[in-house]
Scaffold this motif. Structure first.
Motif, PDB file in Angstrom:
ATOM      1  N   THR A 154       0.856  -1.171   0.093  1.00 48.39           N
ATOM      2  CA  THR A 154      -0.038   0.177  -0.145  1.00 48.39           C
ATOM      3  C   THR A 154       0.959   1.348   0.046  1.00 48.39           C
ATOM      4  O   THR A 154       0.410   2.244  -0.588  1.00 48.39           O
ATOM      5  N   THR A 155       1.869   1.272   0.754  1.00 49.21           N
ATOM      6  CA  THR A 155       2.852   2.383   0.738  1.00 49.21           C
ATOM      7  C   THR A 155       3.392   2.689  -0.525  1.00 49.21           C
ATOM      8  O   THR A 155       3.653   3.807  -1.080  1.00 49.21           O
ATOM      9  N   ALA A 156       3.955   1.543  -1.239  1.00 49.23           N
ATOM     10  CA  ALA A 156       4.681   1.771  -2.499  1.00 49.23           C
ATOM     11  C   ALA A 156       3.745   2.328  -3.558  1.00 49.23           C
ATOM     12  O   ALA A 156       4.061   2.954  -4.386  1.00 49.23           O
ATOM     13  N   LYS A 157       2.668   1.552  -3.385  1.00 52.17           N
ATOM     14  CA  LYS A 157       1.367   2.166  -4.447  1.00 52.17           C
ATOM     15  C   LYS A 157       1.164   3.634  -4.237  1.00 52.17           C
ATOM     16  O   LYS A 157       1.074   4.517  -5.145  1.00 52.17           O
ATOM     17  N   ALA A 158       1.163   3.968  -2.916  1.00 52.92           N
ATOM     18  CA  ALA A 158       0.706   5.352  -2.506  1.00 52.92           C
ATOM     19  C   ALA A 158       1.814   6.330  -3.139  1.00 52.92           C
ATOM     20  O   ALA A 158       1.606   7.327  -3.640  1.00 52.92           O
TER      21      ALA A 158
END
Length: 188
Positions: A87-91
């Motif tokens: 989720t962090t990498a996508k954000a």
């Protein structure tokens, strides 16, 4: 008291004691699945945007060939988003792509003929709708993740979450500088 009544009471107590962790576990599973579904909805909308971008870029390229770095930035950001697994990498990749798209829209302002191009207008409307869908999907994800995280931290669910390794879900956060209004200079 009769022996059968004692056994019945013991069985009832055991069943009640078993029901609490089973119910808590099933509740956490259900909530985690809601978070996963919401995350998948974000992925779907990000993919939709990612699919629209090449068409938009190709339409703009014909008008603004000298703006090659923006097109490269968009391509790189799309690649990062496609390869992001957390989720962090996508954000982070999403924020980078949004920034590159903002710079592209500034370029569009420099080419008035481009804004009247039917393909560009159609793609812009689709992209705007997709951006709205992404915002709603992020909000839905954050709502589901927040509810899940709250439930997994409350007693006795915190014990069940610890035993069965239910991880905390990270929330989508605004990208760095999102609160700053981008400057658009029409004097160039």
């Amino acid at each position: 008291m009769r022996k059968s009544v004692k056994i019945g009471i013991i069985v009832a107590v055991v069943l009640v004691l078993l029901f609490i962790p089973i119910s808590g576990y099933n509740n956490l599973v259900s909530l985690e699945q809601n978070v996963n579904a919401a995350s998948s909805n974000i992925d779907t909308q990000l993919q939709r945007r990612s699919d629209l971008i090449p068409n938009l870029v190709n339409t703009v390229k014909g008008y603004a060939a000298q703006e090659k770095t923006i097109f490269t930035d968009i391509a790189n950001a799309r690649s990062k988003l496609a390869g992001a697994s957390t989720t962090t990498a996508k954000a982070n990749a999403d924020a980078e792509l949004s920034g590159a798209l903002s710079r592209l829209l500034v370029v569009v302002e420099r080419y008035p003929d481009l804004k009247s191009n039917e393909n560009f207008r159609d793609l812009s409307v689709q992209l705007e709708g997709t951006e709205n869908r992404i915002a709603v999907a992020r909000q839905d994800y954050n709502t589901a993740a927040n509810y899940y995280n709250t439930k997994r931290r409350t007693f006795p669910n915190n014990i069940i979450a610890s035993i069965f390794s239910f991880p905390e879900k990270s929330l989508y956060k605004a990208s760095e500088g999102a609160q700053n209004v981008p400057s658009v200079d029409f004097t160039k």
